[in-house]
Design a protein around this motif. Structure first.
Motif, PDB file in Angstrom:
ATOM      1  N   VAL A  89       1.608  -1.038  -7.483  1.00 20.54           N
ATOM      2  CA  VAL A  89       3.032  -1.055  -7.776  1.00 20.54           C
ATOM      3  C   VAL A  89       3.397  -2.166  -8.755  1.00 20.54           C
ATOM      4  N   LEU A  93       7.600   6.705  -7.187  1.00 24.41           N
ATOM      5  CA  LEU A  93       8.704   5.759  -7.135  1.00 24.41           C
ATOM      6  C   LEU A  93       9.949   6.510  -7.609  1.00 24.41           C
ATOM      7  N   GLY A 114      10.719   2.117  -3.711  1.00 28.77           N
ATOM      8  CA  GLY A 114       9.368   2.455  -3.297  1.00 28.77           C
ATOM      9  C   GLY A 114       9.307   2.826  -1.833  1.00 28.77           C
TER      10      GLY A 114
END
Length: 552
Positions: free
Chosen positions: A423, A282, A301
């Motif tokens: 995530v 990221l 992302g």
């Protein structure tokens, strides 16, 4: 025209022009009214027309042709009186409409009535608000009405300027002849054989982009102490009228968000330009003021939608989420963030200073109302940027600590899902890490940078580092490895010097709104694991908020 004048004009046509039908006479009268009408709003014009129609239809010439002529005129000339009559708006007026809608949060019809434009026109403006805002800032002209498609010359100008920014980031010496040669190279590549990279073109290019050639130190070891001191003295003079809470620094850092200690060796010094590793990273932009008050983190992302976001409003996570195929910062993303930050500061009636480095993705915006941008000169970022003086390092230690605690909790539970960090885990831990960065760490970093002058550093809190080392010893029996710093060299923006690749990226920024199919929903955060990590957030209100919005 007054009612009496309308009636008289219509009567004169009917009496003197015997070969004209009543319907044509009515339409002619209404057209004459349009010609002389002094209405300032569409609504006022509509009322005047309706009034004129009433006068005409109630005249002594009350025959069917009059009514049909009036009806025909009103139907086809002013049928969509608010939707189809489009005022020519300047770019500044469109920005005013965008800001009004964001501030008042009202519907399109109400906006159309307030600004006397069509609902379709309002809808088009709001649909293109990011583009319009960016154009307004970059052009710096309130008289601009629209931006026409780029000509061949504009395409070359845009690509060469982006190449120039990339070359500057890579510390390459740049001269006028080099820029002309690259422009000719690009023109040849895309078949623009008539393009001439003349001295006139070069001068206009430099003027447009405010480029001046100065000697740039190509070796940081040769940077003179007097040069640093001179720049810092200038900066201190600039910011002396600002409160400490209004002096900010922002910077990006790359993050391998789910790497565990046993995988570290294969990732150390990785730049991650492309390939499978891009799925593991990221880009995070942190922004804080001298008082240690952080803005919402901007997280970039690779995928627009992750399965782990299912049934979650990501706006409730108090982050800014963006995506593209490389998970990199871009000028468009940064421009949008700066415009939003400026708008919020303007609404709060604050004037601030924002320090940022000379990355190619950081635009110089001249029309910001409440933010003064100060860019670090080349080679000064590493020694004068507060975030590089310990804030980002502390943030990463705290983040890795979250990963290690998660790792241990899974091991203690005997689960085999050790590597399935998604995530959403990363977002929660990023928030946790930011909340745990101490005010003293931030303040000391501003002091180390030289921007803030203080007699004494505040006492450092080393608990985070000690806890992190203890976790490493418990997991792998060693605390000497660079687990927290393994992604320090990750690129956070495109630095390619390939002209064609630069052009392709500008034409197609590859914004990703696809689902991440590899982010298996079977590994979605369960309540126990979330609560384990939320336990690291000291503020109970924040904890309850995230519990309510995510877990439930």
């Amino acid at each position: 025209m007054l009612k009496r004048e309308v009636s008289q004009y219509f009567s004169n046509i009917m009496e003197k022009e015997s070969d004209i039908s009543a319907s044509i006479a009515a339409i002619t009268t209404l057209l004459k009214l349009l010609e002389h009408d002094k209405s300032e709003t569409v609504q006022e014009l509509d009322l005047n027309l309706q009034s004129a129609v009433e006068v005409i239809t109630n005249s002594s010439f009350r025959i069917s042709g009059v009514s049909s002529g009036c009806a025909l005129f009103m139907r086809f000339i002013t049928f969509a009186k608010l939707d189809n009559i489009r005022r020519r708006l300047t770019l500044a007026q469109k920005i005013e409409i965008i800001k009004f809608v964001e501030a008042e949060n009202i519907g399109i019809r109400a906006v159309a009535e307030k600004f006397n434009i069509g609902k379709t026109q309002v809808s088009d403006i709001l649909k293109n608000k990011v583009y319009l805002s960016q154009t307004f800032v970059e052009q710096g002209s309130e008289k601009s009405k629209r931006k026409f498609p780029k000509s061949d010359g504009e395409i070359i100008d845009t690509v060469i300027f982006q190449w120039y920014l990339h070359a500057r980031v890579n510390n390459l010496p740049i001269s006028g002849p080099v820029l002309k040669e690259k422009a000719l190279e690009l023109a040849s590549e895309v078949g623009l054989n008539d393009f001439k990279a003349s001295n006139g073109w070069l001068q206009k290019f430099k003027d447009r982009h405010q480029i001046s050639y100065r000697n740039i130190c190509t070796d940081p070891t040769l940077l003179k102490e007097c040069d640093i001191t001179e720049w810092l003295n200038s900066v201190r003079e600039t910011i002396k009228g600002y409160k400490e809470c209004d002096i900010f620094n922002c910077d990006e850092t790359g993050l391998f968000y789910r790497i565990l200690p046993e995988n570290t060796m294969s990732f150390i010094n990785e730049t991650c330009i492309d390939g499978n590793l891009s799925k593991e990273r990221l880009t995070i932009m942190l922004c804080t003021n001298m008082n240690g008050e952080f803005e919402k983190p901007l997280i970039i992302g690779k995928a627009g939608k992750h399965n782990c976001f299912k049934n979650i409003n990501i706006n409730n996570l108090e982050i800014v989420w963006k995506s593209n195929t490389k998970a990199w910062m871009t000028r468009n993303i940064m421009t949008e963030w700066l415009l939003d930050f400026d708008y919020r500061m303007t609404q709060s009636k604050r004037n601030i200073v924002l320090f940022l480095d000379n990355a190619s993705s950081h635009p110089l915006l001249n029309n910001l109302q409440s933010i003064k941008l100060i860019f670090f000169p080349p080679y000064l970022s590493s020694c004068c940027q507060p975030l590089d003086q310990g804030i980002i390092q502390n943030f990463k230690i705290l983040y890795r600590q979250c990963v290690l605690k998660h790792h241990l909790s899974i091991m203690d539970n005997g689960s085999g899902l050790i590597n399935k960090i998604n995530v959403l885990h990363a977002i929660l831990w990023i928030k946790c890490a930011i909340n745990e960065v101490k005010r003293s760490t931030v303040r000391n970093s501003f002091i180390k940078s030289g921007i803030l002058i203080s007699d004494e550093n505040e006492t450092e809190d080393n608990n985070a580092t000690n806890d992190y080392k203890a976790l490493l010893i418990r997991l792998i029996g060693d605390d000497s490895m660079n687990y927290a710093e393994l992604d320090n060299k990750l690129l956070t923006e495109n630095q390619s010097l390939d002209l064609i690749k630069i052009m392709q990226e500008l034409i197609d920024p590859q914004i990703s709104d696809e689902d991440d199919t590899e982010d298996d929903t079977s590994y979605f955060l369960n309540e126990d694991i979330v609560l384990t990590n939320l336990g690291q957030i000291p503020d109970s209100t924040e904890k309850k908020k995230i519990e309510h919005q995510i877990i439930s």
